[in-house]
Design an enzyme around this catalytic site. Sequence first.
Site, PDB file in Angstrom:
ATOM      1  N   ASP A  14       0.813  -1.208   0.000  1.00  0.00           N
ATOM      2  CA  ASP A  14       0.000   0.000   0.000  1.00  0.00           C
ATOM      3  C   ASP A  14       0.856   1.272   0.000  1.00  0.00           C
ATOM      4  OD1 ASP A  14      -2.413   1.289  -0.077  1.00  0.00           O
ATOM      5  OD2 ASP A  14      -2.755   1.252   2.076  1.00  0.00           O
ATOM      6  N   CYS A  23     -23.933  -9.385  -6.989  1.00  0.00           N
ATOM      7  CA  CYS A  23     -25.256  -9.283  -6.347  1.00  0.00           C
ATOM      8  C   CYS A  23     -25.682  -7.831  -6.139  1.00  0.00           C
ATOM      9  CB  CYS A  23     -25.248 -10.011  -5.010  1.00  0.00           C
ATOM     10  SG  CYS A  23     -24.198  -9.224  -3.777  1.00  0.00           S
ATOM     11  N   CYS A  67     -23.278  -4.516  -2.093  1.00  0.00           N
ATOM     12  CA  CYS A  67     -22.326  -3.483  -1.647  1.00  0.00           C
ATOM     13  C   CYS A  67     -22.751  -2.112  -2.178  1.00  0.00           C
ATOM     14  CB  CYS A  67     -20.909  -3.828  -2.087  1.00  0.00           C
ATOM     15  SG  CYS A  67     -20.735  -4.161  -3.841  1.00  0.00           S
ATOM     16  N   CYS A 122     -23.723   1.016   0.509  1.00  0.00           N
ATOM     17  CA  CYS A 122     -22.677   2.030   0.710  1.00  0.00           C
ATOM     18  C   CYS A 122     -23.271   3.341   1.221  1.00  0.00           C
ATOM     19  CB  CYS A 122     -21.949   2.267  -0.611  1.00  0.00           C
ATOM     20  SG  CYS A 122     -20.743   3.595  -0.486  1.00  0.00           S
ATOM     21  N   CYS A 149     -16.127   8.031  -0.382  1.00  0.00           N
ATOM     22  CA  CYS A 149     -15.963   6.844   0.469  1.00  0.00           C
ATOM     23  C   CYS A 149     -15.706   7.277   1.915  1.00  0.00           C
ATOM     24  CB  CYS A 149     -14.801   6.010  -0.054  1.00  0.00           C
ATOM     25  SG  CYS A 149     -14.433   4.595   0.988  1.00  0.00           S
ATOM     26  N   CYS A 166     -14.344   2.201   7.123  1.00  0.00           N
ATOM     27  CA  CYS A 166     -15.734   1.805   6.893  1.00  0.00           C
ATOM     28  C   CYS A 166     -15.707   0.363   6.396  1.00  0.00           C
ATOM     29  CB  CYS A 166     -16.375   2.726   5.850  1.00  0.00           C
ATOM     30  SG  CYS A 166     -18.002   2.162   5.297  1.00  0.00           S
ATOM     31  N   CYS A 224     -21.204  -8.305   1.887  1.00  0.00           N
ATOM     32  CA  CYS A 224     -20.789  -9.146   0.755  1.00  0.00           C
ATOM     33  C   CYS A 224     -20.946 -10.633   1.099  1.00  0.00           C
ATOM     34  CB  CYS A 224     -19.343  -8.834   0.397  1.00  0.00           C
ATOM     35  SG  CYS A 224     -18.734  -9.854  -0.950  1.00  0.00           S
TER      36      CYS A 224
HETATM   37  S1  SF4 Z   1     -18.469  -7.364  -4.099  1.00  0.00           S
HETATM   38 FE1  SF4 Z   1     -19.732  -8.753  -2.884  1.00  0.00          FE
HETATM   39  S2  SF4 Z   1     -21.549  -7.509  -2.313  1.00  0.00           S
HETATM   40 FE2  SF4 Z   1     -20.537  -6.471  -4.028  1.00  0.00          FE
HETATM   41  S3  SF4 Z   1     -21.551  -7.212  -5.861  1.00  0.00           S
HETATM   42 FE3  SF4 Z   1     -19.756  -8.523  -5.528  1.00  0.00          FE
HETATM   43  S4  SF4 Z   1     -20.527 -10.258  -4.352  1.00  0.00           S
HETATM   44 FE4  SF4 Z   1     -22.076  -8.646  -4.191  1.00  0.00          FE
HETATM   45  S1  SF4 Z   2     -15.848   1.538   2.484  1.00  0.00           S
HETATM   46 FE1  SF4 Z   2     -16.369   3.225   1.080  1.00  0.00          FE
HETATM   47  S2  SF4 Z   2     -17.179   2.157  -0.696  1.00  0.00           S
HETATM   48 FE2  SF4 Z   2     -17.309   0.668   0.996  1.00  0.00          FE
HETATM   49  S3  SF4 Z   2     -19.322   0.974   1.913  1.00  0.00           S
HETATM   50 FE3  SF4 Z   2     -17.927   2.280   3.040  1.00  0.00          FE
HETATM   51  S4  SF4 Z   2     -18.138   4.263   2.011  1.00  0.00           S
HETATM   52 FE4  SF4 Z   2     -18.927   2.720   0.589  1.00  0.00          FE
END
Ligand code: SF4
Ligand code: SF4
Length: 280
Positions: free
Chosen positions: A107, A165, A168, A172, A187, A215, A222
């Site tokens: 990173d 799916c 997420c 969000c 984000c 977050c 997921c």
């Molecule tokens: S990252 Fe996970 S929650 Fe998002 S669309 Fe793909 S399977 Fe679904």
């Molecule tokens: S980490 Fe960022 S992209 Fe993921 S749910 Fe939280 S705000 Fe949304």
Amino acid sequence: MPWKSMIVNSLNEAFAAAGAAAWGGLPFSELAADMTAESVQKAEELCPTPKTVLVAAFPYYAGEREGNLSLYARGLDYHTVVTGRLNTICNFLSEKYENSRFLPGADNSPLPERQAAWRCGVGLRGKNGLVIVPPYGSYVFLGTILTDAELDLPEHTPAPDCIGCGKCLSACPGGALGERGVEVSRCLSELTQKKGALTAEEASLLKAHPLIWGCDRCQQVCPYNSAPALSPLPEFREGLVDSLAPADLEGLTNRTFRAKYGDRSFAWRGPAPLRRNLEL
Ligand code: SF4
Ligand code: SF4
């Protein structure tokens, strides 16, 4: 045994011993297609004539635990842990390729780690922009090794996309996810780390957010993360800091804050954003 099989077998063993759940490798020239000219230049400054990139995933999930810090930030600082673990691979390779350089990164390198992992098939490509490595889900840190050695690696196949799916996207809180990817400025993980004053909209987003650092929402919903395997790495399983309360930060200067929490990844911005987020 042919040299190529020997190297791949040895790397399989070395990455497993280093705690990686999966690894892969690809030519730098292929990854450069995902990089800006500036990133390619930075990579070449670190490693003139870069030839190969290795990428590995290190699991960090420590189980269901209450807390107000993102799960990734509760253990020891992943930059240090992953770099230390990758260094064991670099040392191993340096013995075999005496005249080559091997540069670990976590990173903090110009290499696009996620694209490297997707291109090598290390993990699935999540719609939330993350790399999913069953059975650890997306709770993995990525690390890379950049080298000028032309390693004879097996053919790699890009990973498929996740099942798509859309959970997420709808979960969000910042509306940062869309069909075209992640809008980083929306984000909440980024917002919690922002220095200085927040706009009224940003402040109201953080007020409604349960964490003061990071977050986890798009990961929690997921399906690949419904029952993730625990990390085998003690740095991410033991001595965790799950939460911070105002009293934990009371009276700390930048120096004493670093003395207390300097081995944690949430410490890099100092105490000010954490205090502000706690107040919100
Ligand atoms: S990252 Fe996970 S929650 Fe998002 S669309 Fe793909 S399977 Fe679904
Ligand atoms: S980490 Fe960022 S992209 Fe993921 S749910 Fe939280 S705000 Fe949304």
